[in-house]
Design a protein around this motif. Structure first.
Motif, PDB file in Angstrom:
ATOM      1  N   ILE A 186       0.870  -1.170   0.000  1.00  0.00           N
ATOM      2  CA  ILE A 186       0.000   0.000   0.000  1.00  0.00           C
ATOM      3  C   ILE A 186       0.911   1.225   0.000  1.00  0.00           C
ATOM      4  CG2 ILE A 186      -1.661   1.360   1.311  1.00  0.00           C
ATOM      5  CD1 ILE A 186      -2.838  -1.222   2.353  1.00  0.00           C
ATOM      6  N   LEU A 187       0.709   2.102  -0.945  1.00  0.00           N
ATOM      7  CA  LEU A 187       1.533   3.295  -1.082  1.00  0.00           C
ATOM      8  C   LEU A 187       0.758   4.517  -0.599  1.00  0.00           C
ATOM      9  CD1 LEU A 187       2.964   2.631  -4.659  1.00  0.00           C
ATOM     10  CD2 LEU A 187       3.804   1.788  -2.446  1.00  0.00           C
ATOM     11  N   SER A 188       1.455   5.421   0.076  1.00  0.00           N
ATOM     12  CA  SER A 188       0.828   6.636   0.600  1.00  0.00           C
ATOM     13  C   SER A 188       0.911   7.751  -0.434  1.00  0.00           C
ATOM     14  CB  SER A 188       1.514   7.076   1.897  1.00  0.00           C
ATOM     15  OG  SER A 188       1.279   6.155   2.932  1.00  0.00           O
ATOM     16  N   ASP A 189      -0.229   8.369  -0.702  1.00  0.00           N
ATOM     17  CA  ASP A 189      -0.349   9.431  -1.709  1.00  0.00           C
ATOM     18  C   ASP A 189      -0.681  10.744  -1.010  1.00  0.00           C
ATOM     19  OD1 ASP A 189      -0.738  10.889  -4.029  1.00  0.00           O
ATOM     20  OD2 ASP A 189      -2.703  10.023  -4.468  1.00  0.00           O
ATOM     21  N   PRO A 190       0.337  11.471  -0.526  1.00  0.00           N
ATOM     22  CA  PRO A 190       0.068  12.710   0.217  1.00  0.00           C
ATOM     23  C   PRO A 190      -0.728  13.709  -0.614  1.00  0.00           C
ATOM     24  CG  PRO A 190       2.383  12.061   0.442  1.00  0.00           C
ATOM     25  CD  PRO A 190       1.784  11.188  -0.624  1.00  0.00           C
ATOM     26  N   HIS A 191      -1.749  14.285   0.012  1.00  0.00           N
ATOM     27  CA  HIS A 191      -2.611  15.284  -0.628  1.00  0.00           C
ATOM     28  C   HIS A 191      -3.391  14.712  -1.808  1.00  0.00           C
ATOM     29  CE1 HIS A 191      -0.066  17.835   1.792  1.00  0.00           C
ATOM     30  NE2 HIS A 191       0.981  17.549   1.041  1.00  0.00           N
ATOM     31  N   ASN A 192      -3.370  13.401  -1.998  1.00  0.00           N
ATOM     32  CA  ASN A 192      -4.062  12.775  -3.129  1.00  0.00           C
ATOM     33  C   ASN A 192      -3.547  13.301  -4.468  1.00  0.00           C
ATOM     34  OD1 ASN A 192      -6.253  10.858  -2.229  1.00  0.00           O
ATOM     35  ND2 ASN A 192      -6.814  12.644  -0.987  1.00  0.00           N
ATOM     36  N   ASP A 193      -2.263  13.624  -4.535  1.00  0.00           N
ATOM     37  CA  ASP A 193      -1.722  14.213  -5.765  1.00  0.00           C
ATOM     38  C   ASP A 193      -1.720  13.224  -6.931  1.00  0.00           C
ATOM     39  OD1 ASP A 193      -1.347  16.684  -4.626  1.00  0.00           O
ATOM     40  OD2 ASP A 193       0.760  16.351  -4.121  1.00  0.00           O
ATOM     41  N   VAL A 194      -1.347  11.971  -6.681  1.00  0.00           N
ATOM     42  CA  VAL A 194      -1.372  10.980  -7.760  1.00  0.00           C
ATOM     43  C   VAL A 194      -2.823  10.662  -8.138  1.00  0.00           C
ATOM     44  CG1 VAL A 194      -0.744   8.624  -8.426  1.00  0.00           C
ATOM     45  CG2 VAL A 194       0.881  10.034  -7.152  1.00  0.00           C
TER      46      VAL A 194
ATOM     47  N   LEU B 262     -10.168  12.914   9.107  1.00  0.00           N
ATOM     48  CA  LEU B 262      -9.349  12.646   7.924  1.00  0.00           C
ATOM     49  C   LEU B 262      -8.032  13.418   7.922  1.00  0.00           C
ATOM     50  CD1 LEU B 262     -11.809  12.317   4.906  1.00  0.00           C
ATOM     51  CD2 LEU B 262     -10.831  10.539   6.357  1.00  0.00           C
ATOM     52  N   PRO B 263      -7.991  14.704   8.341  1.00  0.00           N
ATOM     53  CA  PRO B 263      -6.696  15.384   8.366  1.00  0.00           C
ATOM     54  C   PRO B 263      -5.659  14.661   9.225  1.00  0.00           C
ATOM     55  CG  PRO B 263      -8.450  16.997   8.480  1.00  0.00           C
ATOM     56  CD  PRO B 263      -9.104  15.638   8.599  1.00  0.00           C
ATOM     57  N   ALA B 264      -6.066  14.120  10.362  1.00  0.00           N
ATOM     58  CA  ALA B 264      -5.127  13.376  11.194  1.00  0.00           C
ATOM     59  C   ALA B 264      -4.791  12.038  10.556  1.00  0.00           C
ATOM     60  CB  ALA B 264      -5.721  13.164  12.594  1.00  0.00           C
ATOM     61  N   PHE B 265      -5.789  11.396   9.990  1.00  0.00           N
ATOM     62  CA  PHE B 265      -5.593  10.066   9.406  1.00  0.00           C
ATOM     63  C   PHE B 265      -4.675  10.132   8.190  1.00  0.00           C
ATOM     64  CE2 PHE B 265      -6.760   6.044   7.478  1.00  0.00           C
ATOM     65  CZ  PHE B 265      -7.002   5.234   8.577  1.00  0.00           C
ATOM     66  N   ASN B 266      -4.800  11.243   7.425  1.00  0.00           N
ATOM     67  CA  ASN B 266      -4.041  11.367   6.183  1.00  0.00           C
ATOM     68  C   ASN B 266      -2.823  12.275   6.309  1.00  0.00           C
ATOM     69  OD1 ASN B 266      -5.992   9.772   4.978  1.00  0.00           O
ATOM     70  ND2 ASN B 266      -7.116  11.492   4.098  1.00  0.00           N
ATOM     71  N   GLY B 267      -2.693  12.962   7.445  1.00  0.00           N
ATOM     72  CA  GLY B 267      -1.600  13.915   7.572  1.00  0.00           C
ATOM     73  C   GLY B 267      -1.732  15.054   6.581  1.00  0.00           C
ATOM     74  N   ASP B 268      -2.979  15.472   6.318  1.00  0.00           N
ATOM     75  CA  ASP B 268      -3.254  16.445   5.272  1.00  0.00           C
ATOM     76  C   ASP B 268      -4.534  17.201   5.650  1.00  0.00           C
ATOM     77  OD1 ASP B 268      -3.800  17.827   2.925  1.00  0.00           O
ATOM     78  OD2 ASP B 268      -4.490  16.061   1.840  1.00  0.00           O
ATOM     79  N   PRO B 269      -4.500  18.527   5.745  1.00  0.00           N
ATOM     80  CA  PRO B 269      -5.669  19.277   6.204  1.00  0.00           C
ATOM     81  C   PRO B 269      -6.737  19.515   5.140  1.00  0.00           C
ATOM     82  CG  PRO B 269      -3.896  20.814   5.734  1.00  0.00           C
ATOM     83  CD  PRO B 269      -3.331  19.423   5.520  1.00  0.00           C
ATOM     84  N   SER B 270      -6.579  18.970   3.948  1.00  0.00           N
ATOM     85  CA  SER B 270      -7.408  19.403   2.816  1.00  0.00           C
ATOM     86  C   SER B 270      -8.806  18.792   2.757  1.00  0.00           C
ATOM     87  CB  SER B 270      -6.689  19.092   1.502  1.00  0.00           C
ATOM     88  OG  SER B 270      -6.629  17.685   1.275  1.00  0.00           O
ATOM     89  N   TRP B 271      -9.085  17.732   3.496  1.00  0.00           N
ATOM     90  CA  TRP B 271     -10.377  17.055   3.411  1.00  0.00           C
ATOM     91  C   TRP B 271     -10.702  16.662   1.967  1.00  0.00           C
ATOM     92  CZ3 TRP B 271     -13.148  15.150   7.414  1.00  0.00           C
ATOM     93  CH2 TRP B 271     -12.867  15.653   8.691  1.00  0.00           C
TER      94      TRP B 271
END
Length: 224
Positions: A136-144, A169-178
């Protein structure tokens, strides 16, 4: 039982509020509204399709090791599954179905990766809880996911619902963007061409892994 049959059975129990779910009808109505709006937006029709060129990517695995799509494709065709996160029961059932199909993929010389916006610790949890033998690969900010046409922003009313449900979700993903990806499944040939694409704005609808086998067989024939 097919993957969709399993998902439908879970959805029926969940939406009926059967224990242990006990979900209020208002929550179900809000989820239905968000799904209907995403369908109506036409976002899925703008996602990449068979015949398009797949974007190259490099993402970290749960151990922090970078994994490049070019390296994976050098070994054979690639199945890529985008999913929302370990918190989503529909996604977990899909991962389990992909794991069951993995031997068939490997017989055809194909690799398999799943991509999620979640942090590495949550990816490790997904692998452990679902008994996965693929990364499983992590896609920060859902950029890919965005490059494949899958990223969407949650509407404010759904953000509030998630907050009330303690689904941070921001904590789960390390990303505040929802943002989240629409669930998407792709088969990519070794030349980078997408041979199969299935994107659904309704997260409760997922194709069976066997649906990808014809595309994988074509990819194997091309490589032979």
């Amino acid at each position: 039982m097919t993957l969709q049959a399993r998902l439908d059975a879970f959805k029926a129990d969940f939406e009926a509020g059967k224990p242990p779910y006990n979900v209020p009808p208002a929550v179900i109505e809000t989820m239905h509204r968000a799904t209907a709006e995403l369908i109506a937006s036409g976002a899925a029709a703008r996602a990449l399709k068979a015949g398009d060129e797949a974007p190259a990517f490099t993402l970290n695995d749960p151990d922090g090791k970078p994994v490049a799509s070019a390296d994976l494709l050098a070994r054979g065709p690639l199945v890529v599954s985008f999913y929302r996160g370990a918190w989503c029961p529909y996604c977990n059932m899909e991962l389990q179905a992909l794991q069951a199909a993995l031997p068939e993929f490997e017989k055809l010389g194909a690799g398999l990766v799943a991509i999620s916006p979640q942090t590495a610790v949550n990816s490790r949890k997904s692998i452990r809880q679902n008994g996965l033998g693929f990364p499983i690969l992590s896609d920060p900010h859902n950029d890919v996911a965005a490059a494949f046409g899958l990223r969407f922003a949650l509407p404010e009313y759904l953000v509030e619902l998630y907050k009330n449900l303690k689904n941070d979700l921001p904590a789960f993903n390390g990303d505040p963007s929802w943002t989240l990806p629409m669930p998407g499944r792709f088969v990519i040939g070794q030349d980078g061409t997408i041979l199969y694409a299935e994107v659904n704005p309704d997260y409760t609808r997922r194709p069976d892994p066997e649906d990808m086998l014809p595309a994988l067989r074509r990819a194997a024939e091309i490589a032979a």
